[in-house]
Design an enzyme around this catalytic site. Structure first.
Site, PDB file in Angstrom:
ATOM      1  N   CYS A  43     130.425  19.048  50.985  1.00  0.00           N
ATOM      2  CA  CYS A  43     130.270  20.362  50.387  1.00  0.00           C
ATOM      3  C   CYS A  43     130.842  20.323  48.967  1.00  0.00           C
ATOM      4  CB  CYS A  43     131.007  21.404  51.226  1.00  0.00           C
ATOM      5  SG  CYS A  43     131.055  23.040  50.465  1.00  0.00           S
ATOM      6  N   ASP A  50     129.516  17.569  55.460  1.00  0.00           N
ATOM      7  CA  ASP A  50     128.377  18.260  56.055  1.00  0.00           C
ATOM      8  C   ASP A  50     127.562  17.221  56.806  1.00  0.00           C
ATOM      9  OD1 ASP A  50     128.639  20.976  55.234  1.00  0.00           O
ATOM     10  OD2 ASP A  50     127.963  20.429  53.225  1.00  0.00           O
ATOM     11  N   LEU A  67     111.417   1.405  56.080  1.00  0.00           N
ATOM     12  CA  LEU A  67     112.446   2.118  56.835  1.00  0.00           C
ATOM     13  C   LEU A  67     113.878   1.708  56.489  1.00  0.00           C
ATOM     14  CD1 LEU A  67     110.733   2.287  60.329  1.00  0.00           C
ATOM     15  CD2 LEU A  67     110.882   4.066  58.575  1.00  0.00           C
ATOM     16  N   HIS A  84     123.424  22.091  50.106  1.00  0.00           N
ATOM     17  CA  HIS A  84     122.334  21.883  51.062  1.00  0.00           C
ATOM     18  C   HIS A  84     120.980  21.956  50.363  1.00  0.00           C
ATOM     19  CE1 HIS A  84     125.016  23.552  54.572  1.00  0.00           C
ATOM     20  NE2 HIS A  84     125.485  22.438  54.050  1.00  0.00           N
ATOM     21  N   GLU A  85     120.818  22.957  49.527  1.00  0.00           N
ATOM     22  CA  GLU A  85     119.544  23.174  48.854  1.00  0.00           C
ATOM     23  C   GLU A  85     119.214  22.038  47.886  1.00  0.00           C
ATOM     24  OE1 GLU A  85     121.390  26.819  50.344  1.00  0.00           O
ATOM     25  OE2 GLU A  85     122.143  25.291  48.983  1.00  0.00           O
TER      26      GLU A  85
END
Length: 126
Positions: A43, A50, A67, A84-85
Site C-alpha cells: 500500500c 496487499d 508463462l 490497487h488502481e
C-alpha cells in the site's frame, strides 16, 4: 557456504522481462486464461502488504505471453508501493505492449483488509 547475494530467485525477478513467442495457430481465434493467486505489492499510504489474485484472459494476436516471464514480472511488484488502481492498469498496459493481443481483460481481486474488499477490472480491445 557460498550463496550468491541476491539469491537466484531475487536476481531473476529483478531482471524480469516479458517474453513472447509466435502464436502457433492463427487460423482460429481462441482464449488463454491465466490465474496468478499469489500477487503481492505494498500500500502506498501505509506500507502494509496487499495480496491479490490476478485473473488474465486474452485472445492472442501474433504473439503469446511466455508463462515463466509473467511469473517473474508479476513477482517484481512484491516490494513496490502502488495503489490497487494503478497496479491493475500498469500490468495491463505492460502485457498489452508485450504481446499485442486482439483483446485482453485483467481482474485483480485484492484480499479484504480493514473490512474492505476491492476488485479492479481493466480491459483492452473488444
Amino acid at each position: 557456504m557460498n550463496t550468491k547475494q541476491p539469491l537466484y530467485g531475487e536476481r531473476a525477478i529483478s531482471e524480469a522481462e516479458l517474453i513472447c513467442f509466435e502464436n502457433p495457430n492463427l487460423v482460429r481465434p481462441y482464449e488463454i486464461s491465466i490465474e496468478l493467486p499469489e500477487f503481492t505489492c505494498k500500500c502506498p499510504f501505509s506500507g502494509y502488504p496487499d495480496f491479490a489474485v490476478l485473473r488474465l484472459i486474452y485472445e492472442p494476436g501474433l504473439k503469446i505471453l511466455e508463462l515463466k516471464s509473467i511469473k517473474f514480472y508479476i513477482n517484481s511488484y512484491r516490494e513496490k508501493k502502488i495503489s490497487h488502481e494503478e497496479v491493475a492498469n500498469r500490468i495491463l498496459d505492460d502485457l498489452v505492449e508485450a504481446c499485442e493481443p486482439n483483446w485482453m481483460k485483467l481482474e485483480v481481486d485484492f484480499n479484504p483488509r480493514g473490512n474492505v474488499h476491492t476488485v479492479i477490472r481493466v480491459s483492452h480491445g473488444k
